[in-house]
Design a protein around this motif. Sequence first.
Motif, mmCIF file in Angstrom:
data_model
loop_
_atom_site.group_PDB
_atom_site.id
_atom_site.type_symbol
_atom_site.label_atom_id
_atom_site.label_comp_id
_atom_site.label_asym_id
_atom_site.label_seq_id
_atom_site.Cartn_x
_atom_site.Cartn_y
_atom_site.Cartn_z
ATOM 1 N N GLN A 122 32.387 28.172 47.554
ATOM 2 C CA GLN A 122 31.144 28.720 48.084
ATOM 3 C C GLN A 122 30.951 28.236 49.522
ATOM 4 N N PRO A 123 31.609 28.860 50.504
ATOM 5 C CA PRO A 123 31.504 28.394 51.891
ATOM 6 C C PRO A 123 30.297 28.940 52.647
ATOM 7 N N SER A 124 29.435 29.700 51.982
ATOM 8 C CA SER A 124 28.306 30.345 52.660
ATOM 9 C C SER A 124 27.091 29.420 52.740
ATOM 10 N N ASP A 125 26.578 29.196 53.940
ATOM 11 C CA ASP A 125 25.352 28.406 54.116
ATOM 12 C C ASP A 125 24.193 29.028 53.348
ATOM 13 N N GLN A 126 24.048 30.350 53.466
ATOM 14 C CA GLN A 126 22.920 31.034 52.849
ATOM 15 C C GLN A 126 22.937 30.890 51.335
ATOM 16 N N TRP A 127 24.137 30.939 50.737
ATOM 17 C CA TRP A 127 24.236 30.784 49.283
ATOM 18 C C TRP A 127 23.737 29.400 48.870
ATOM 19 N N ASN A 219 58.188 36.520 46.933
ATOM 20 C CA ASN A 219 57.257 37.578 46.538
ATOM 21 C C ASN A 219 56.030 36.991 45.859
ATOM 22 N N ALA A 220 56.256 36.017 44.977
ATOM 23 C CA ALA A 220 55.122 35.396 44.280
ATOM 24 C C ALA A 220 54.252 34.651 45.261
ATOM 25 N N THR A 221 54.878 33.964 46.226
ATOM 26 C CA THR A 221 54.117 33.219 47.222
ATOM 27 C C THR A 221 53.296 34.161 48.085
ATOM 28 N N SER A 222 53.892 35.289 48.472
ATOM 29 C CA SER A 222 53.183 36.275 49.296
ATOM 30 C C SER A 222 51.993 36.843 48.563
ATOM 31 N N THR A 223 52.185 37.174 47.284
ATOM 32 C CA THR A 223 51.081 37.728 46.486
ATOM 33 C C THR A 223 49.964 36.717 46.338
ATOM 34 N N LYS A 224 50.329 35.453 46.082
ATOM 35 C CA LYS A 224 49.322 34.408 45.935
ATOM 36 C C LYS A 224 48.566 34.210 47.243
ATOM 37 N N SER A 225 49.284 34.295 48.375
ATOM 38 C CA SER A 225 48.646 34.133 49.680
ATOM 39 C C SER A 225 47.654 35.255 49.945
ATOM 40 N N GLU A 226 48.018 36.479 49.599
ATOM 41 C CA GLU A 226 47.114 37.619 49.788
ATOM 42 C C GLU A 226 45.868 37.470 48.910
ATOM 43 N N GLN A 227 46.071 37.056 47.665
ATOM 44 C CA GLN A 227 44.929 36.868 46.769
ATOM 45 C C GLN A 227 44.015 35.769 47.292
ATOM 46 N N SER A 228 44.607 34.691 47.776
ATOM 47 C CA SER A 228 43.817 33.586 48.314
ATOM 48 C C SER A 228 43.034 34.023 49.548
ATOM 49 N N GLY A 230 42.022 37.104 50.270
ATOM 50 C CA GLY A 230 40.940 37.975 49.833
ATOM 51 C C GLY A 230 39.806 37.203 49.198
ATOM 52 N N ALA A 231 40.155 36.181 48.390
ATOM 53 C CA ALA A 231 39.127 35.369 47.743
ATOM 54 C C ALA A 231 38.299 34.606 48.770
ATOM 55 N N ASN A 232 38.973 34.029 49.769
ATOM 56 C CA ASN A 232 38.255 33.267 50.798
ATOM 57 C C ASN A 232 37.359 34.163 51.632
ATOM 58 N N LEU A 233 37.868 35.346 52.016
ATOM 59 C CA LEU A 233 37.058 36.276 52.806
ATOM 60 C C LEU A 233 35.869 36.777 51.997
ATOM 61 N N TYR A 234 36.090 37.019 50.712
ATOM 62 C CA TYR A 234 34.987 37.453 49.849
ATOM 63 C C TYR A 234 33.910 36.378 49.772
ATOM 64 N N GLN A 235 34.341 35.120 49.597
ATOM 65 C CA GLN A 235 33.371 34.035 49.511
ATOM 66 C C GLN A 235 32.581 33.896 50.806
ATOM 67 N N ASN A 236 33.244 34.092 51.934
ATOM 68 C CA ASN A 236 32.593 33.923 53.232
ATOM 69 C C ASN A 236 31.630 35.055 53.572
ATOM 70 N N ASN A 237 31.946 36.259 53.122
ATOM 71 C CA ASN A 237 31.197 37.425 53.587
ATOM 72 C C ASN A 237 30.394 38.142 52.503
ATOM 73 N N CYS A 241 25.618 37.256 48.231
ATOM 74 C CA CYS A 241 24.785 38.293 47.611
ATOM 75 C C CYS A 241 25.364 38.760 46.269
ATOM 76 N N HIS A 242 26.646 39.069 46.260
ATOM 77 C CA HIS A 242 27.260 39.647 45.056
ATOM 78 C C HIS A 242 27.766 38.590 44.083
ATOM 79 N N GLN A 243 27.672 37.289 44.460
ATOM 80 C CA GLN A 243 28.044 36.171 43.610
ATOM 81 C C GLN A 243 29.564 36.017 43.491
ATOM 82 N N GLY A 244 29.972 34.806 43.239
ATOM 83 C CA GLY A 244 31.389 34.530 43.088
ATOM 84 C C GLY A 244 31.989 35.201 41.874
ATOM 85 N N ASN A 245 31.157 35.511 40.876
ATOM 86 C CA ASN A 245 31.646 36.180 39.679
ATOM 87 C C ASN A 245 31.500 37.689 39.742
#
Length: 333
Positions: A122-127, A219-228, A230-237, A241-245
């Motif tokens: 949860q890197p968001s100040d507002q959250w 390939n597995a490392t690349s996929t994990k990096s992309e998921q990570s 996306g998860a970090n950008l989602y948490q930041n932006n 509002c939409h919650q981590g879940n």
Amino acid sequence: MLNLHKDHKNLVLIAFSVFVALSIGVAIIPAYQMQEYEPIPGQKDLTNSERKGLGIYVSENCVACHTQQVRNIEMDAVWGDRPSLPSDYFYSKQRMGIWRQSPSLLGSERTGPDLTDIGNRQPSDQWHLLHLYNPRLVVEASIMPRYSWLFRKTDTTAIQDGDITLPRGITQMRGSDVMVAKEDALHLVAYLKSLQQFSFEDASPTEFIPALPKKEGSNATSTKSEQSMGANLYQNNCAACHQGNGRGVKGAFPPLNGSLIVNDENPEMLIKIILMGYDARQEYGMMPALADNLTDEEIKAIVDYERSSWGNSAPKVPKEIITRLRDSISNLP
């Protein structure tokens, strides 16, 4: 042969000797050994604001409900990528004085979630501010008490530069009233955001940790990096509002899990909402446009993360669609 029933002098002497031996073995030697550990290479000390926040964290007794320890068991994998090490606490566990030891932060109760890596989750100040003001605003089933004394109500005309306010709609302020975070709240949030489990990927020397996990295939490392990513950008932006879940906040922000827009085979509507913002439904708060804040690659990472999380199973989105939609929006009169 000792007759401890009558020889009270030897009885006291033996009892005292056992006490001294146990004290040395159980308390003194372990305490001495704990002074020998070092910080992880690259690990940063707490800033002045974060250290003040640590003091507030302790004074508010957050440790009564929250732990800061990831154990080497499967059920703790959700709290961090690796088990905690003594060096993780090098800077937060420094003595407060000659006669005062720093307070224990590890905790023993998980009435609330573990906070070892909360800064990444949860890197968001507002959250964090909304969570402190009223936890039920962002976590519907939370039993955490409100810390409303960390905020003050003021008039919108009295807001000063640097003041951080909470959204008037979700806090149900009336008239020109607005809720402003006090300095203690900002320091506490700074400390909570600093709780990020240090990664060994860029640490040197790598021998600092005895057994690093085996490297995965490219390939597995690349996929994990992309998921990570996306998860970090989602948490930041988005997570504030939409919650981590992905469940949103009832009456304020719509859910993304099971959303027809998110799971639509044609992702254009979802991409347009992220690029242009959305304010067409009065029952929900306005979503700001993110076109100027995020690149096409970052929007793709967020969209792919949303479409593959919380039970969603929509396919990934080609970046070309995002680029085309951005161009068409920028050409609008």
